[in-house]
Design a protein around this motif. Structure first.
Motif, short mmCIF file in Angstrom:
data_model
loop_
_atom_site.label_atom_id
_atom_site.label_comp_id
_atom_site.label_asym_id
_atom_site.label_seq_id
_atom_site.Cartn_x
_atom_site.Cartn_y
_atom_site.Cartn_z
N TRP A 93 -14.26 70.39 16.27
CA TRP A 93 -15.04 70.52 17.50
C TRP A 93 -14.39 71.49 18.47
O TRP A 93 -15.08 72.28 19.14
CB TRP A 93 -15.19 69.15 18.16
N PHE A 97 -16.31 74.90 19.94
CA PHE A 97 -16.59 75.18 21.35
C PHE A 97 -15.83 76.42 21.85
O PHE A 97 -16.37 77.21 22.63
CB PHE A 97 -16.25 73.96 22.21
N ASN A 266 -18.32 75.83 30.50
CA ASN A 266 -18.76 74.62 29.81
C ASN A 266 -18.11 74.53 28.43
O ASN A 266 -17.47 73.53 28.07
CB ASN A 266 -20.28 74.66 29.70
N ASN A 267 -18.23 75.60 27.64
CA ASN A 267 -17.67 75.59 26.29
C ASN A 267 -16.14 75.67 26.31
O ASN A 267 -15.48 75.10 25.43
CB ASN A 267 -18.24 76.75 25.48
N SER A 270 -14.88 72.18 27.02
CA SER A 270 -15.08 71.34 25.83
C SER A 270 -14.05 71.67 24.75
O SER A 270 -13.46 70.78 24.15
CB SER A 270 -16.50 71.53 25.30
N TRP A 274 -11.14 69.06 23.48
CA TRP A 274 -10.98 68.56 22.11
C TRP A 274 -9.63 68.97 21.52
O TRP A 274 -9.06 68.23 20.72
CB TRP A 274 -12.11 69.09 21.24
N TRP A 293 -10.67 62.45 26.51
CA TRP A 293 -12.07 62.56 26.08
C TRP A 293 -13.00 62.23 27.24
O TRP A 293 -13.94 62.98 27.55
CB TRP A 293 -12.29 61.63 24.90
N TYR A 296 -12.70 64.98 30.20
CA TYR A 296 -13.35 66.27 30.02
C TYR A 296 -14.88 66.14 30.07
O TYR A 296 -15.59 67.03 30.56
CB TYR A 296 -12.87 66.94 28.73
N LEU A 297 -15.41 65.00 29.60
CA LEU A 297 -16.84 64.77 29.70
C LEU A 297 -17.29 64.63 31.15
O LEU A 297 -18.36 65.13 31.54
CB LEU A 297 -17.22 63.51 28.91
N LEU A 300 -17.45 68.05 32.65
CA LEU A 300 -18.71 68.68 32.27
C LEU A 300 -19.87 68.15 33.11
O LEU A 300 -20.75 68.92 33.52
CB LEU A 300 -19.00 68.43 30.79
N VAL A 330 -24.28 63.43 29.00
CA VAL A 330 -22.85 63.73 29.13
C VAL A 330 -22.18 62.67 30.01
O VAL A 330 -21.10 62.16 29.69
CB VAL A 330 -22.66 65.14 29.72
#
Length: 663
Positions: A93, A97, A266-267, A270, A274, A293, A296-297, A300, A330
């Motif tokens: 992942w 990203f 955004n990417n 992410s 990860w 985890w 970071y969510l 976002l 999200v």
């Protein structure tokens, strides 16, 4: 004094022990001394908090568990991140990203409307909505009066020549661009009081083929699937900010901060998130990986919220709706992982549904085409849904395989249970009623004359909050110290209850152990040789304790109620009932009774095995003086046919059964 109070309450049974009474006191004294030795040894050889620190070692506690059962343990997010397979998935992942984050950066060069040095650029401008009404203009109506290029909202000097100029359409040619342009301006003539045209399209025409490609429009939107700017001139929604003075519009095609925030940042967040999760998982810091985890969510979610609020304030309602739809799953996943990870599989399923729904709404509002609707099938939400389905399928496969592993043992236990059920239906019903009575804290139906003065003066206490039974501490080190101190006292109690109810204990046959013979305590207590050969249950092993706390109890050590445990074996159900009655009338506080000898109980979870399991506290002067009166221990009442079916190989199969299920 405490021991005298303990044994003095057994009435006729205590008197019936005779010579064994003195042997029992000597045995208790020896066992307490050995327990004190064990506590001292642990304190001297291990640092403070050592056992509690082992609870945080997910990899060790879960290494024997099946990987497909990890997501169904009490802390599934931390559990899966302790496994190499899932660490590789998280690394995948991260690469995915980060790839997209850096793939979007070259698109900055695509915001150039015309590059310097380009020759023979032909541009066609078409207005599709005139006078705010949507039709074509008639004679004397609004018309394109001029077209020019911009660079950073400043006009570019160019030698544009008008090839064709009729009403709402103009074709122009730029022989050679002296400098780059990233925008354009439109001038209109004959505008009415309602304003100038609101919808238009700008196309660059290929001189050799005559084909036209859109390079500007009254609406544009970045297409995250193809990585290109997608122009939708037929859309009723105006997605471009422009500057107008009544008869002229200036349109800048530059990528602004919103684009960088939505697609690059955004990417990037992410991918780095990860990557950090993978590193923390490899470093055995699984809980920190779970926090990363969730964090970071939530970052976002903040990014999408800022973009949505900005678009809403700018009048871009459809874009705002789409971003709020993306924000919801999200935020759901971030809060779920951070606070409710026990329900991770359900959280992921809901996330997948919400994400797919957001993509469907986005497609319906922006580009209602079959190809776009089909692209929903390979979005992140769809991947998550498919992954959850695969995990559930593997989980079902593991459960079926685990049942097959213990099928022979279960069939043997079921045959024994069938014989018990057929031969003792009334005794089983009496046991069920007594167990319910003890559980519900009703008064024991024991004749007053059979109770000693001490026990009759003492109120029998049974907790009505059995589902909330907890140890007095959540430090595993402290609980093991208490268990070692309490263990000989519990064994003394168990021997007393066995004397009153014809209970039996396993006695090893031969000098090296091996097989055992279940012998009544009445025969054992007067025989020093048998006393030495009894295989008394031991305090729970540290490995199994930490394993159970991690797999089933969400790292809450206070829920582990069987560190200090003992068991008694009986020939028939009537003796089990008698022992439960004796136990209930003694100086103990019963917290919970799990009656697996109830015909209504489904023994599939225990591979067919059945017994009566009681969680209790021993509360007397001795335990209070030692500080262990609040420690919860476990006593198992087992029927002889079930005990005789137990074997070393059968236990190994059950351990494997338990590991496969992640229990």
């Amino acid at each position: 004094a405490g021991h005298g109070e303990s044994t003095g309450g057994h009435g006729e049974a205590a008197a019936g022990r005779g010579e064994g009474s003195e042997s029992g006191a000597a045995l208790l004294e020896r066992e307490i001394f050995e327990s004190v030795q064990a506590v001292c040894r642990i304190s001297a050889t291990q640092p403070g908090g050592y056992l509690s620190s082992r609870v945080r070692d997910y990899r060790t506690n879960l290494q024997r568990s099946d990987a497909h059962s990890m997501i169904f343990t009490s802390m599934p997010a931390a559990a899966v991140l302790s496994k190499r397979q899932f660490q590789l998935v998280s690394l995948g992942w991260s690469i995915y990203f980060l790839y997209w984050a850096f793939s979007y950066l070259p698109i900055r060069d695509q915001d150039v409307f015309v590059r310097a040095g380009q020759d023979n650029v032909t541009v066609r401008v078409t207005v599709t909505d005139a006078d705010g009404g949507g039709g074509q203009a008639g004679a004397g109506g609004p018309a394109v009066a001029g077209f020019g290029l911009l660079n950073g909202n400043c006009r570019v000097r160019s030698n544009l020549s008008v090839l064709e100029l009729r009403g709402l359409e103009a074709v122009l040619r730029l022989p050679r661009a002296a400098e780059p342009a990233n925008g354009y301006y439109l001038a209109f003539a004959n505008c009415s009081s309602r304003g100038c045209p609101r919808r238009w399209a700008v196309e660059r025409v290929d001189a050799s083929t005559g084909s036209a490609a859109p390079v500007g429009a009254s609406y544009w939107r970045f297409d995250s699937d193809s990585g290109l700017i997608q122009f939708l001139p037929g859309t009723a929604f105006n997605g471009l900010s422009f500057i107008g003075n009544g008869t002229e519009l200036s349109v800048a095609n530059m990528l602004d901060w919103r684009w960088y925030l939505q697609f690059v940042c955004n990417n990037l967040v992410s991918g780095l998130g990860w990557l950090a999760i993978t590193v923390l998982g490899v470093a055995k810091r699984e809980m920190d990986a779970v926090r990363m985890w969730a964090s970071y969510l939530l970052v976002l979610a903040v990014i999408f919220a800022v973009l949505a609020v900005n678009d809403l304030a700018s009048g871009l309602q459809i874009e705002a709706v789409i971003l709020f739809m993306v924000l919801l799953p999200v935020l759901w996943l971030g809060v779920g992982v951070g606070a409710f990870q026990r329900y991770l599989i359900s959280i992921l399923l809901v996330y997948g549904v919400l994400h797919v729904a957001a993509k469907v709404v986005e497609t319906a509002l922006v580009d209602n085409t079959l190809a776009k609707f089909l692209s929903v099938l390979y979005t992140t939400g769809s991947v998550v849904l498919v992954t959850c389905m695969v995990l559930l399928a593997f989980r079902h496969r593991v459960l079926v395989k685990s049942q097959r592993l213990v099928r022979d043992d279960r069939e043997a236990y079921d045959r024994v249970w069938g014989a018990v059920l057929g031969g003792s239906p009334h005794e089983l019903e009496g046991l069920r009623l007594l167990a319910r009575k003890v559980q519900s804290s009703q008064a024991p139906s024991v004749p007053q004359e059979t109770l000693s003065a001490a026990s009759s003066a003492r109120s029998v206490r049974t907790s009505m909050r059995s589902s909330q039974a907890r140890q007095p501490a959540d430090s595993l080190d402290q609980l093991f110290f208490q268990a070692h101190v309490l263990h000989p006292i519990l064994l003394d109690k168990v021997r007393a209850w066995a004397a009153e109810s014809r209970g039996m204990f396993p006695v090893a046959r031969g000098p090296e152990g091996g097989s055992v013979a279940y012998t009544p305590w009445a025969e054992i207590q007067g025989d020093p040789g048998l006393l030495r050969a009894v295989e008394w249950p031991r305090v729970k092993s540290v490995d199994r304790a930490t394993e159970k706390i991690v797999r089933s109890y969400n790292q809450d050590s206070s829920r582990l109620l069987d560190i200090c445990r003992a068991s008694i074996v009986f020939r028939d159900v009537a003796d089990v009932t008698s022992c439960l009655q004796c136990l209930w009338s003694d100086e103990v506080e019963v917290l919970r009774v799990k009656n697996w000898l109830d015909p209504a109980h489904d023994a599939a979870q225990s591979a067919g095995y059945r017994d009566v399991c009681i969680n209790l506290r021993v509360d007397n002067e001795l335990t209070r003086s030692l500080g262990v009166a609040e420690h919860v221990c476990e006593v198992q009442l087992i029927l002889l046919p079930f005990a005789e079916l137990k074997s070393e190989q059968g236990h190994k199969r059950y351990v494997q059964f338990r590991d496969m299920r992640g229990e």
